[in-house]
Scaffold this active site. Structure first.
Site, short mmCIF file in Angstrom:
data_model
loop_
_atom_site.label_atom_id
_atom_site.label_comp_id
_atom_site.label_asym_id
_atom_site.label_seq_id
_atom_site.Cartn_x
_atom_site.Cartn_y
_atom_site.Cartn_z
N ASP A 1 -0.46 -3.88 -1.10
CA ASP A 1 0.51 -4.06 -2.17
C ASP A 1 -0.15 -4.68 -3.40
O ASP A 1 -0.98 -5.59 -3.29
CB ASP A 1 1.63 -4.99 -1.66
CG ASP A 1 2.77 -5.14 -2.63
OD1 ASP A 1 3.42 -4.12 -2.93
OD2 ASP A 1 3.02 -6.28 -3.08
N GLU B 1 -2.13 0.42 -3.43
CA GLU B 1 -1.02 0.56 -4.37
C GLU B 1 -1.51 -0.06 -5.67
O GLU B 1 -1.42 -1.27 -5.88
CB GLU B 1 0.25 -0.15 -3.89
CG GLU B 1 1.43 0.17 -4.80
CD GLU B 1 2.33 -1.03 -5.12
OE1 GLU B 1 3.47 -0.80 -5.56
OE2 GLU B 1 1.91 -2.18 -4.95
#
Length: 558
Positions: free
Chosen positions: A220, A282
């Site tokens: 993330d 990401e």
């Protein structure tokens, strides 16, 4: 557009590793399947539905966070990286899920959230109890405030969710004290990745899950770990996307060069394990050349292609983004990774129903311009067949195989995304793409769980999208996906090479192996070559064999 009669070849590079051509399915655990009837999806619910992935034809699943968390940001505020939140089950349930998936030859990727912890994490609790300048505070980004009384934030940075990116703490003696950085919610304090203790901790977290058998990590906010050392003011609106021009200054909080050292350390660790474990970034980074740095041979294996996700639905835009993406990743010997939807964006079955050129909305609600549902689904089906024919790896977001639209009439009072409150109710946020998905049209909660409970309400129209209404129904969106994934495997499209074919400004056409792909963006029908064998199409073709507007067809030339 490419109108040269000489095809242009672009290759994915290596073809021997599973992840270079895999189709990976994103599971949003709280909205996938609820085993205990409390209205929140859980790990036993996912385990009970694993055969869905086998029947659909994907290679791996990626689970969004299921760790202990106060749920300030739907689990992306992690309080303990080595356990399972009771909402989702127990650690033993995670072990069973991994084992059952592996028994079905499915790989399992889990989410890792290294940019920030929860404010409930033991480290942050210790930091609040400690003094300025202490080792406990050095794990995070604490700074003295500006002004005579230190009552102004250390810089002008704002939160991605709206509002300031700094919160002032009360010191143990009761006085107003230092400020801490949170690029997202105040419940998500940013870690200080210049601290060796932080780096060592996450290497240990990686080992913990690798030892339990996970096949990889989706990382993330992978581009956010390192901040510019001077924390310089930015004076521009906060965006998680880092730059769109090569010569544009990068924001001081995104895509700093030092982040790559972190991932080289992680790659060395993963390479020490058997089974080809992978790292997926990401990283909302543009241009493609900057994104490609994350997938150099000694760093990550994949990076989500958000430039592709956000590209306009026109032939020139699609041609350009596909070309740029393949060229950039080819330059570092990596495959390109394609994606159309995820838990952070409006579902593409709705997004593509907006007029071409509409800025990508952060949620759609009552009173907002509403997409054309039929047009959106038609384009979404065409976009999906275009994507799945491209060489490289592809990601699917749960429910897109059903053609699910955004929940665009979700009552504002039930919204839970912090964006809604922190933006002053100007951005509806991401709840509309996170609603529990429908499995059975006539069952409680459409088969999501054994009761009517659902943590976000499901719209009545979703009965028609339920899996049992589409299974084995020719032409259904589910069967469109299942057939496409089967043909993609049979024809080796993921490990193939792309040759652009001459086309006008309203058509994208290329050859990948023995399959020719054509997407018509224009109003005029386009003929399929005489004698061609049509393998698959996103909508029924008329008797004359032409391809209508917003339709993709796969065929073998005569």
């Amino acid at each position: 557009m490419n109108t040269d009669a000489t095809p242009q070849q672009q290759s994915t590079g290596p073809t021997t590793d599973w992840w270079t051509e895999a189709v990976i399915y994103q599971i949003y655990p709280r909205s996938f399947a609820d085993a205990n009837g409390d209205g929140i999806g859980d790990l036993p619910g996912i385990t009970a539905r694993l055969d869905h992935f086998v029947e659909l034809g994907v290679d791996a699943v990626w689970l969004s966070p299921f760790y202990p968390s106060p749920q300030a940001d739907a689990g992306y505020d992690v309080a303990d990286y080595r356990d399972v939140d009771p909402l989702f089950g127990r650690l033993a349930d995670a072990d069973r899920l991994i084992a059952e998936a592996h028994a079905r030859r499915l790989r399992v990727i889990v989410d890792l959230v290294p940019n920030h912890t929860s404010s409930a994490h033991r480290w942050f609790t210790a930091a609040l109890a400690a003094a300025p300048g202490s080792p406990e505070r050095a794990r995070y980004v604490f700074r003295d405030g500006l002004g005579p009384d230190g009552d102004q934030p250390p810089n002008d940075w704002t939160s991605v969710f709206g509002g300031p990116a700094w919160t002032r703490v009360t010191e143990p003696d009761g006085r107003p004290g230092q400020w801490y950085l949170h690029l997202f919610d105040p419940g998500q304090p940013d870690l200080n990745w210049d601290n060796p203790e932080v780096r060592a901790e996450f290497l240990d977290v990686l080992r913990f899950w690798l030892d339990r058998g996970v096949d990889g990590f989706r990382v993330d906010v992978a581009h956010g770990l390192i901040k510019q050392a001077d924390l310089a003011n930015w004076q521009e609106p906060q965006e998680i996307l880092s730059g769109s021009e090569v010569d544009k200054p990068r924001p001081p909080m995104w895509d700093q060069d030092g982040v790559h050292e972190v991932y080289r350390d992680w790659r060395r660790l993963l390479d020490s394990y058997d089974g080809q474990r992978i790292l997926v970034a990401e990283a909302w980074v543009e241009p493609a050349e900057r994104l490609a740095r994350y997938v150099r041979p000694d760093e990550m294996h994949q990076a989500f292609n958000f430039e592709y996700l956000t590209a306009s639905w026109t032939a020139p835009a699609q041609y350009a983004v596909i070309t740029r993406s393949l060229e950039a990743t080819d330059a570092v010997g990596a495959p390109t990774t394609w994606v159309l939807s995820n838990h952070d964006v409006v579902r593409h079955a709705s997004r593509l129903g907006l007029p071409v050129g509409t800025p990508r909305p952060n949620g759609i609600g009552i009173g907002d311009p509403q997409p054309d549902a039929a047009l959106g689904l038609r384009r979404a089906r065409a976009a999906t067949l275009l994507m799945l024919a491209l060489p490289g790896s592809a990601y699917l977001y749960q429910g897109e195989e059903l053609g699910l639209p955004e929940h665009m009439t979700l009552p504002d009072e039930v919204r839970q995304d912090p964006t809604w409150e922190r933006s002053g109710h100007t951005e509806r946020g991401r709840d509309g793409c996170r609603v529990p998905i429908p499995w059975e049209a006539d069952a409680p909660s459409y088969g999501f769980g054994p009761t009517d409970a659902s943590w976000l309400p499901q719209p009545p129209s979703w009965a028609e999208y339920a899996l049992d209404r589409q299974l084995d129904v020719p032409g259904s969106t589910y069967e469109l996906y299942r057939t496409a994934l089967r043909l993609r495997r049979e024809h080796g499209l993921g490990r193939g090479s792309l040759y652009w074919l001459a086309s006008g400004d309203e058509v994208v056409s290329f050859r990948n192996g023995d399959v020719t792909v054509l997407t018509n963006f224009g109003a005029m029908p386009v003929p399929v070559p005489a004698g061609a064998q049509v393998l698959h199409a996103s909508a029924p073709l008329p008797d004359d064999g032409t391809v209508g507007q917003d339709v993709t067809v796969w065929f073998r030339p005569a």
